[in-house]
Write an enzyme that holds these catalytic residues in place. Structure first.
Site, mmCIF file in Angstrom:
data_model
loop_
_atom_site.group_PDB
_atom_site.id
_atom_site.type_symbol
_atom_site.label_atom_id
_atom_site.label_comp_id
_atom_site.label_asym_id
_atom_site.label_seq_id
_atom_site.Cartn_x
_atom_site.Cartn_y
_atom_site.Cartn_z
ATOM 1 N N ALA A 153 36.192 46.343 44.901
ATOM 2 C CA ALA A 153 37.413 47.099 44.197
ATOM 3 C C ALA A 153 38.445 46.065 43.883
ATOM 4 O O ALA A 153 38.615 44.848 44.462
ATOM 5 C CB ALA A 153 37.995 48.189 45.345
ATOM 6 N N GLY A 213 33.202 47.126 47.405
ATOM 7 C CA GLY A 213 32.866 48.298 46.740
ATOM 8 C C GLY A 213 31.687 47.766 45.854
ATOM 9 O O GLY A 213 31.146 48.852 45.077
ATOM 10 N N GLU A 235 28.912 48.469 47.876
ATOM 11 C CA GLU A 235 28.758 49.719 48.005
ATOM 12 C C GLU A 235 28.063 50.527 46.495
ATOM 13 O O GLU A 235 27.420 51.548 46.656
ATOM 14 C CB GLU A 235 30.076 50.346 48.347
ATOM 15 C CG GLU A 235 30.512 49.981 49.550
ATOM 16 C CD GLU A 235 31.884 50.347 49.949
ATOM 17 O OE1 GLU A 235 32.761 49.948 49.168
ATOM 18 O OE2 GLU A 235 32.071 50.860 51.033
ATOM 19 N N GLU A 244 35.694 43.671 53.420
ATOM 20 C CA GLU A 244 37.095 44.383 53.542
ATOM 21 C C GLU A 244 37.821 43.925 54.690
ATOM 22 O O GLU A 244 39.283 44.048 54.523
ATOM 23 C CB GLU A 244 36.763 45.791 53.383
ATOM 24 C CG GLU A 244 36.399 46.275 52.090
ATOM 25 C CD GLU A 244 34.696 46.456 51.940
ATOM 26 O OE1 GLU A 244 34.220 45.522 52.699
ATOM 27 O OE2 GLU A 244 34.446 46.906 51.097
HETATM 28 C C1 HXC Z 1 40.592 41.344 41.787
HETATM 29 C C2 HXC Z 1 39.160 39.677 41.991
HETATM 30 C C3 HXC Z 1 38.363 40.198 42.855
HETATM 31 C C4 HXC Z 1 38.691 41.614 43.222
HETATM 32 C C5 HXC Z 1 37.598 38.165 42.416
HETATM 33 N N1 HXC Z 1 38.689 38.341 41.539
HETATM 34 N N2 HXC Z 1 37.472 39.228 43.137
HETATM 35 N N3 HXC Z 1 40.318 40.333 41.438
HETATM 36 N N4 HXC Z 1 39.839 42.049 42.753
HETATM 37 N N5 HXC Z 1 37.945 42.171 44.098
HETATM 38 C C6 HXC Z 1 39.553 37.693 40.694
HETATM 39 C C7 HXC Z 1 40.028 36.462 41.248
HETATM 40 O O1 HXC Z 1 41.260 36.858 41.828
HETATM 41 C C8 HXC Z 1 39.932 35.200 40.262
HETATM 42 O O2 HXC Z 1 41.096 35.616 39.413
HETATM 43 C C9 HXC Z 1 38.605 35.619 39.364
HETATM 44 O O3 HXC Z 1 38.161 36.881 39.845
HETATM 45 C C10 HXC Z 1 37.504 34.443 39.876
HETATM 46 O O4 HXC Z 1 37.499 34.622 41.323
HETATM 47 P P1 HXC Z 1 37.768 33.326 42.319
HETATM 48 O O5 HXC Z 1 37.932 33.730 43.706
HETATM 49 O O6 HXC Z 1 38.524 32.182 41.622
HETATM 50 O O7 HXC Z 1 35.964 32.952 42.222
HETATM 51 P P2 HXC Z 1 35.331 32.150 43.454
HETATM 52 O O8 HXC Z 1 36.105 30.951 43.840
HETATM 53 O O9 HXC Z 1 33.976 31.656 42.852
HETATM 54 O O10 HXC Z 1 35.109 33.383 44.416
HETATM 55 C C11 HXC Z 1 34.397 34.221 44.474
HETATM 56 C C12 HXC Z 1 34.488 35.461 45.277
HETATM 57 C C13 HXC Z 1 35.949 35.533 45.650
HETATM 58 C C14 HXC Z 1 33.927 34.573 46.747
HETATM 59 C C15 HXC Z 1 33.568 36.529 45.305
HETATM 60 O O11 HXC Z 1 36.552 35.870 44.397
HETATM 61 C C16 HXC Z 1 36.431 36.875 46.427
HETATM 62 O O12 HXC Z 1 36.292 36.671 47.750
HETATM 63 N N6 HXC Z 1 36.627 37.934 46.173
HETATM 64 C C17 HXC Z 1 37.250 39.231 46.757
HETATM 65 C C18 HXC Z 1 35.916 39.820 47.316
HETATM 66 C C19 HXC Z 1 36.456 40.973 48.117
HETATM 67 O O13 HXC Z 1 37.163 40.571 49.138
HETATM 68 N N7 HXC Z 1 36.058 42.118 47.981
HETATM 69 C C20 HXC Z 1 36.142 43.332 48.329
HETATM 70 C C21 HXC Z 1 37.569 44.105 47.945
HETATM 71 S S1 HXC Z 1 37.973 45.478 48.556
HETATM 72 P P3 HXC Z 1 41.933 34.616 38.649
HETATM 73 O O14 HXC Z 1 43.123 35.221 37.904
HETATM 74 O O15 HXC Z 1 42.679 33.693 39.981
HETATM 75 O O16 HXC Z 1 41.179 33.563 37.675
HETATM 76 C C22 HXC Z 1 36.830 46.477 48.283
HETATM 77 C C23 HXC Z 1 37.226 47.802 48.882
HETATM 78 C C24 HXC Z 1 36.128 48.934 48.761
HETATM 79 O O17 HXC Z 1 35.961 46.242 47.657
HETATM 80 C C25 HXC Z 1 36.212 50.186 49.036
HETATM 81 C C26 HXC Z 1 36.765 50.986 47.700
HETATM 82 C C27 HXC Z 1 35.673 50.921 46.687
#
Ligand code: HXC
Length: 259
Positions: A65, A110, A113, A133
């Site tokens: 998400a 998400g 999911e 998360e």
């Molecule tokens: C918003 C995101 C994002 C996310 C990545 N980005 N994931 N933006 N929401 N979930 C953005 C980053 O901020 C970055 O933007 C760009 O995408 C590239 O990501 P990087 O982190 O620079 O890439 P990398 O170093 O290769 O790392 C990849 C990654 C990491 C390991 C996947 O991006 C990451 O950990 N992302 C978050 C994963 C996460 O926690 N997901 C769960 C979300 S909560 P910029 O502008 O800096 O280039 C959730 C709740 C579910 O999903 C319940 C409701 C559905």
């Protein structure tokens, strides 16, 4: 005009939906899920489509998400808007045709999911799955504690949900989350071929089979067996059952007409 968040292509009876926010690894905003819901419904209502493939890009199916959108929301914001209701549940509530998740790269939070809401997952060899998360101070909200546990069992689901670690395609396949792994090269093409195989069958009968498998997760064994038998009997009311069995006996290819 802003860029389309979900792209649709129809290829030999298969609707291919591509999440299209590559700059943020296909982070799932409300807008993306609204677009996805509409695109899914359009394919569900398109008689030329017998199966659906949902995919992302090489680096990410979806990294979860949209954290930037969510980070400042209050309890009342998420409660009153019923966040993760509505279009987020179109797949579960309204799509009877089979949906294959074609996952390359990250399927996190998400994103994992969403892949699990599909009927089965085919992973590229670079796929990575996880429910991170907990590292953000929250928990999965779109089935990550429920569908993942049913798919891979309590111990492994606890490991993933409590540590937030990722698992690779091989581990996901051996745990039962992923149906098969295909090489990243020509990945989508190969998944579409699998979907085309399904699309060439009787779509109403495919939908019945999907409904029965899903019933296995909601009923006792005895109720599920009864339900399956009723639906099995019902297939004998279709012309496609006659066609399928006659084609076998006559040693020819069946020509299903979705009747
Ligand atoms: C918003 C995101 C994002 C996310 C990545 N980005 N994931 N933006 N929401 N979930 C953005 C980053 O901020 C970055 O933007 C760009 O995408 C590239 O990501 P990087 O982190 O620079 O890439 P990398 O170093 O290769 O790392 C990849 C990654 C990491 C390991 C996947 O991006 C990451 O950990 N992302 C978050 C994963 C996460 O926690 N997901 C769960 C979300 S909560 P910029 O502008 O800096 O280039 C959730 C709740 C579910 O999903 C319940 C409701 C559905």
């Amino acid at each position: 005009m802003s860029e389309q968040l979900v792209l649709t292509k129809i290829d030999g009876g298969v609707g291919v939906l591509t999440l299209n926010r590559p700059a943020v690894l296909n982070a799932l905003s409300n807008e993306v899920m609204e677009a996805l819901g509409e695109a899914l419904l359009a394919l569900e209502n398109n008689d030329a489509v017998g199966a659906i493939v949902l995919t992302g890009n090489e680096k990410a199916f979806a990294a979860g998400a949209d954290i930037s959108a969510m980070k400042d929301w209050s309890y009342m914001d998420v409660y009153k808007s019923n966040y993760i209701g509505g279009p987020w549940e179109t797949m579960k509530n309204a799509i009877r045709k089979p949906v294959i998740a074609a996952v390359s790269g990250y399927a996190l939070g998400g994103g994992c999911e969403l892949a699990m809401m599909c009927d089965f997952i085919i992973a590229a060899d670079n796929a990575k799955f996880g429910q991170p998360e907990i590292k953000l101070g929250t928990i999965p909200g779109l089935g990550g504690t429920q569908r993942l546990t049913r798919a891979i069992g309590k111990s492994k689901a606890m490991d993933l949900v409590l540590t937030g670690r990722m698992m690779d395609a091989k581990e996901a396949e051996s745990a039962g989350l992923v149906a098969r792994i295909l090489p990243l090269e020509n990945f989508l093409e190969e998944v579409v071929k699998v979907a085309q195989g399904i699309a060439g069958l009787s779509t109403p009968v495919v939908m019945m089979a999907k409904q029965c498998v899903n019933a296995a997760l909601e009923t006792t064994l005895e109720q599920g067996l009864q339900y399956e038998r009723r639906v099995f009997h019902a297939t004998f009311a279709t012309q496609d059952q006659k066609e399928g069995m006659n084609a076998f006996v006559e040693k020819r290819q069946a020509n299903f007409r979705n009747m």
